[in-house]
Design a protein around this motif. Structure first.
Motif, PDB file in Angstrom:
ATOM      1  N   SER A  19       0.825  -1.209   0.000  1.00 28.17           N
ATOM      2  CA  SER A  19       0.000   0.000   0.000  1.00 28.17           C
ATOM      3  C   SER A  19       0.861   1.261   0.000  1.00 28.17           C
ATOM      4  CB  SER A  19      -0.963   0.005   1.188  1.00 28.17           C
ATOM      5  OG  SER A  19      -0.254  -0.134   2.408  1.00 28.17           O
ATOM      6  N   GLN A  20       2.017   1.201   0.667  1.00 23.36           N
ATOM      7  CA  GLN A  20       2.907   2.363   0.674  1.00 23.36           C
ATOM      8  C   GLN A  20       3.547   2.574  -0.698  1.00 23.36           C
ATOM      9  OE1 GLN A  20       3.130   4.592   2.905  1.00 23.36           O
ATOM     10  NE2 GLN A  20       2.522   3.683   4.836  1.00 23.36           N
ATOM     11  N   MET A  21       3.933   1.484  -1.360  1.00 30.25           N
ATOM     12  CA  MET A  21       4.493   1.614  -2.706  1.00 30.25           C
ATOM     13  C   MET A  21       3.433   2.154  -3.668  1.00 30.25           C
ATOM     14  SD  MET A  21       7.226  -1.509  -3.280  1.00 30.25           S
ATOM     15  CE  MET A  21       6.135  -2.889  -2.949  1.00 30.25           C
ATOM     16  N   ALA A  22       2.205   1.655  -3.556  1.00 31.35           N
ATOM     17  CA  ALA A  22       1.125   2.116  -4.431  1.00 31.35           C
ATOM     18  C   ALA A  22       0.855   3.604  -4.205  1.00 31.35           C
ATOM     19  CB  ALA A  22      -0.141   1.297  -4.182  1.00 31.35           C
ATOM     20  N   ALA A  23       0.800   4.016  -2.941  1.00 28.37           N
ATOM     21  CA  ALA A  23       0.573   5.433  -2.637  1.00 28.37           C
ATOM     22  C   ALA A  23       1.725   6.279  -3.174  1.00 28.37           C
ATOM     23  CB  ALA A  23       0.401   5.620  -1.128  1.00 28.37           C
ATOM     24  N   GLY A  24       2.942   5.789  -3.040  1.00 28.02           N
ATOM     25  CA  GLY A  24       4.106   6.503  -3.562  1.00 28.02           C
ATOM     26  C   GLY A  24       4.041   6.684  -5.068  1.00 28.02           C
ATOM     27  N   TRP A  25       3.680   5.604  -5.770  1.00 29.86           N
ATOM     28  CA  TRP A  25       3.550   5.687  -7.227  1.00 29.86           C
ATOM     29  C   TRP A  25       2.463   6.686  -7.618  1.00 29.86           C
ATOM     30  CZ3 TRP A  25       6.919   4.786 -10.629  1.00 29.86           C
ATOM     31  CH2 TRP A  25       7.774   3.680 -10.587  1.00 29.86           C
ATOM     32  N   LEU A  26       1.305   6.606  -6.950  1.00 30.27           N
ATOM     33  CA  LEU A  26       0.193   7.482  -7.335  1.00 30.27           C
ATOM     34  C   LEU A  26       0.542   8.947  -7.066  1.00 30.27           C
ATOM     35  CD1 LEU A  26      -2.555   7.750  -8.571  1.00 30.27           C
ATOM     36  CD2 LEU A  26      -3.575   7.306  -6.336  1.00 30.27           C
ATOM     37  N   ARG A  27       1.159   9.234  -5.918  1.00 30.03           N
ATOM     38  CA  ARG A  27       1.586  10.610  -5.645  1.00 30.03           C
ATOM     39  C   ARG A  27       2.565  11.089  -6.720  1.00 30.03           C
ATOM     40  NH1 ARG A  27       2.585   8.638  -0.579  1.00 30.03           N
ATOM     41  NH2 ARG A  27       0.800   8.902   0.764  1.00 30.03           N
ATOM     42  N   HIS A  28       3.496  10.208  -7.084  1.00 27.64           N
ATOM     43  CA  HIS A  28       4.527  10.548  -8.067  1.00 27.64           C
ATOM     44  C   HIS A  28       3.921  10.799  -9.448  1.00 27.64           C
ATOM     45  CE1 HIS A  28       8.503  10.502  -9.947  1.00 27.64           C
ATOM     46  NE2 HIS A  28       8.040   9.630 -10.824  1.00 27.64           N
ATOM     47  N   LEU A  29       3.022   9.920  -9.873  1.00 26.61           N
ATOM     48  CA  LEU A  29       2.486   9.991 -11.229  1.00 26.61           C
ATOM     49  C   LEU A  29       1.321  10.973 -11.378  1.00 26.61           C
ATOM     50  CD1 LEU A  29       2.619   6.174 -12.071  1.00 26.61           C
ATOM     51  CD2 LEU A  29       4.144   7.975 -12.952  1.00 26.61           C
ATOM     52  N   ALA A  30       0.556  11.197 -10.316  1.00 30.15           N
ATOM     53  CA  ALA A  30      -0.628  12.058 -10.409  1.00 30.15           C
ATOM     54  C   ALA A  30      -0.368  13.469  -9.907  1.00 30.15           C
ATOM     55  CB  ALA A  30      -1.784  11.441  -9.613  1.00 30.15           C
ATOM     56  N   GLY A  31       0.704  13.653  -9.142  1.00 33.67           N
ATOM     57  CA  GLY A  31       0.940  14.976  -8.573  1.00 33.67           C
ATOM     58  C   GLY A  31      -0.202  15.351  -7.644  1.00 33.67           C
ATOM     59  N   ASP A  32      -0.715  16.568  -7.828  1.00 38.46           N
ATOM     60  CA  ASP A  32      -1.810  17.043  -6.978  1.00 38.46           C
ATOM     61  C   ASP A  32      -3.192  16.703  -7.525  1.00 38.46           C
ATOM     62  OD1 ASP A  32      -0.002  18.153  -5.216  1.00 38.46           O
ATOM     63  OD2 ASP A  32      -0.016  20.114  -6.200  1.00 38.46           O
ATOM     64  N   ALA A  33      -3.258  15.943  -8.606  1.00 34.32           N
ATOM     65  CA  ALA A  33      -4.544  15.674  -9.251  1.00 34.32           C
ATOM     66  C   ALA A  33      -5.407  14.660  -8.495  1.00 34.32           C
ATOM     67  CB  ALA A  33      -4.322  15.188 -10.682  1.00 34.32           C
ATOM     68  N   VAL A  34      -4.779  13.887  -7.604  1.00 37.11           N
ATOM     69  CA  VAL A  34      -5.491  12.855  -6.860  1.00 37.11           C
ATOM     70  C   VAL A  34      -5.097  12.946  -5.396  1.00 37.11           C
ATOM     71  CG1 VAL A  34      -5.818  10.348  -6.582  1.00 37.11           C
ATOM     72  CG2 VAL A  34      -5.513  11.308  -8.864  1.00 37.11           C
ATOM     73  N   GLU A  35      -6.091  12.801  -4.518  1.00 36.77           N
ATOM     74  CA  GLU A  35      -5.799  12.723  -3.090  1.00 36.77           C
ATOM     75  C   GLU A  35      -5.458  11.271  -2.767  1.00 36.77           C
ATOM     76  OE1 GLU A  35      -7.894  13.751   1.167  1.00 36.77           O
ATOM     77  OE2 GLU A  35      -8.804  14.483  -0.677  1.00 36.77           O
ATOM     78  N   VAL A  36      -4.318  11.053  -2.128  1.00 33.02           N
ATOM     79  CA  VAL A  36      -3.804   9.702  -1.901  1.00 33.02           C
ATOM     80  C   VAL A  36      -3.772   9.401  -0.406  1.00 33.02           C
ATOM     81  CG1 VAL A  36      -1.858   8.138  -2.276  1.00 33.02           C
ATOM     82  CG2 VAL A  36      -2.359   9.930  -3.966  1.00 33.02           C
ATOM     83  N   ARG A  37      -4.307   8.239  -0.044  1.00 34.38           N
ATOM     84  CA  ARG A  37      -4.289   7.784   1.347  1.00 34.38           C
ATOM     85  C   ARG A  37      -3.867   6.315   1.370  1.00 34.38           C
ATOM     86  NH1 ARG A  37     -10.064  10.000   1.065  1.00 34.38           N
ATOM     87  NH2 ARG A  37      -9.872  12.069   1.937  1.00 34.38           N
ATOM     88  N   SER A  38      -3.256   5.897   2.483  1.00 32.45           N
ATOM     89  CA  SER A  38      -2.977   4.468   2.652  1.00 32.45           C
ATOM     90  C   SER A  38      -3.069   4.114   4.123  1.00 32.45           C
ATOM     91  CB  SER A  38      -1.611   4.085   2.070  1.00 32.45           C
ATOM     92  OG  SER A  38      -0.564   4.532   2.892  1.00 32.45           O
ATOM     93  N   THR A  39      -3.622   2.921   4.378  1.00 34.40           N
ATOM     94  CA  THR A  39      -3.803   2.452   5.752  1.00 34.40           C
ATOM     95  C   THR A  39      -3.637   0.934   5.784  1.00 34.40           C
ATOM     96  OG1 THR A  39      -6.191   2.133   5.510  1.00 34.40           O
ATOM     97  CG2 THR A  39      -5.475   4.299   6.291  1.00 34.40           C
ATOM     98  N   GLY A  40      -3.647   0.381   7.000  1.00 33.19           N
ATOM     99  CA  GLY A  40      -3.550  -1.062   7.170  1.00 33.19           C
ATOM    100  C   GLY A  40      -4.509  -1.557   8.230  1.00 33.19           C
TER     101      GLY A  40
END
Length: 136
Positions: A19-40
């Motif tokens: 989930s942390q890798m996925a959040a990292g990728w989405l933040r990197h690729l989407a910039g500010d266009a998507v709000e990104v959260r991750s939890t467990g």
């Protein structure tokens, strides 16, 4: 959605690897266009150092992230919920988009095993992003 931005929540058991890798990728690729959260569902004490290393290799720093406990409010506030093996503990709310990504857990694995997981997550994120923010 805040400011008409889609919000995506990634959920796995320990919130330390996938989930942390996925959040990292989405933040990197989407910039500010998507709000990104991750939890467990049962967060670890710290993020998986091998996941950190794998992401660092592609120029993404996730060292500032910490595992967080899944809660209902976070799920309710998210438009898309992507689970990665959290089982039945993930709450389901009507009207949310849910996806379950079957990915190998990088916990305790060597970097050679984590790299392909990282790369598969990137491909899934690119597909998700194309769906969330279509380019005209």
């Amino acid at each position: 959605m805040s400011d008409n931005k889609p919000s995506v929540l990634f959920v796995c058991v320990h919130n330390a690897g996938r989930s942390q890798m996925a959040a990292g990728w989405l933040r990197h690729l989407a910039g500010d266009a998507v709000e990104v959260r991750s939890t467990g569902s049962a967060p670890a004490e710290t993020i998986n150092p091998t996941a950190v290393e794998a992401m660092r290799e592609v120029g993404i720093d996730i060292t500032d992230q910490t595992p967080k406990l899944l809660d209902y409010d976070t799920v309710e506030a998210s438009d898309v919920v992507i689970t990665m093996g959290c089982g039945d503990v993930c709450p389901v709310f009507p009207g949310k988009r849910y996806e379950n990504w079957k990915l190998e857990d990088p916990a305790g694995k060597d970097i050679e095993i984590v790299r392909p997981i990282r790369d598969e997550i990137k491909a899934r994120i690119e597909h998700l992003l194309a769906d969330l923010i279509p380019t005209n």
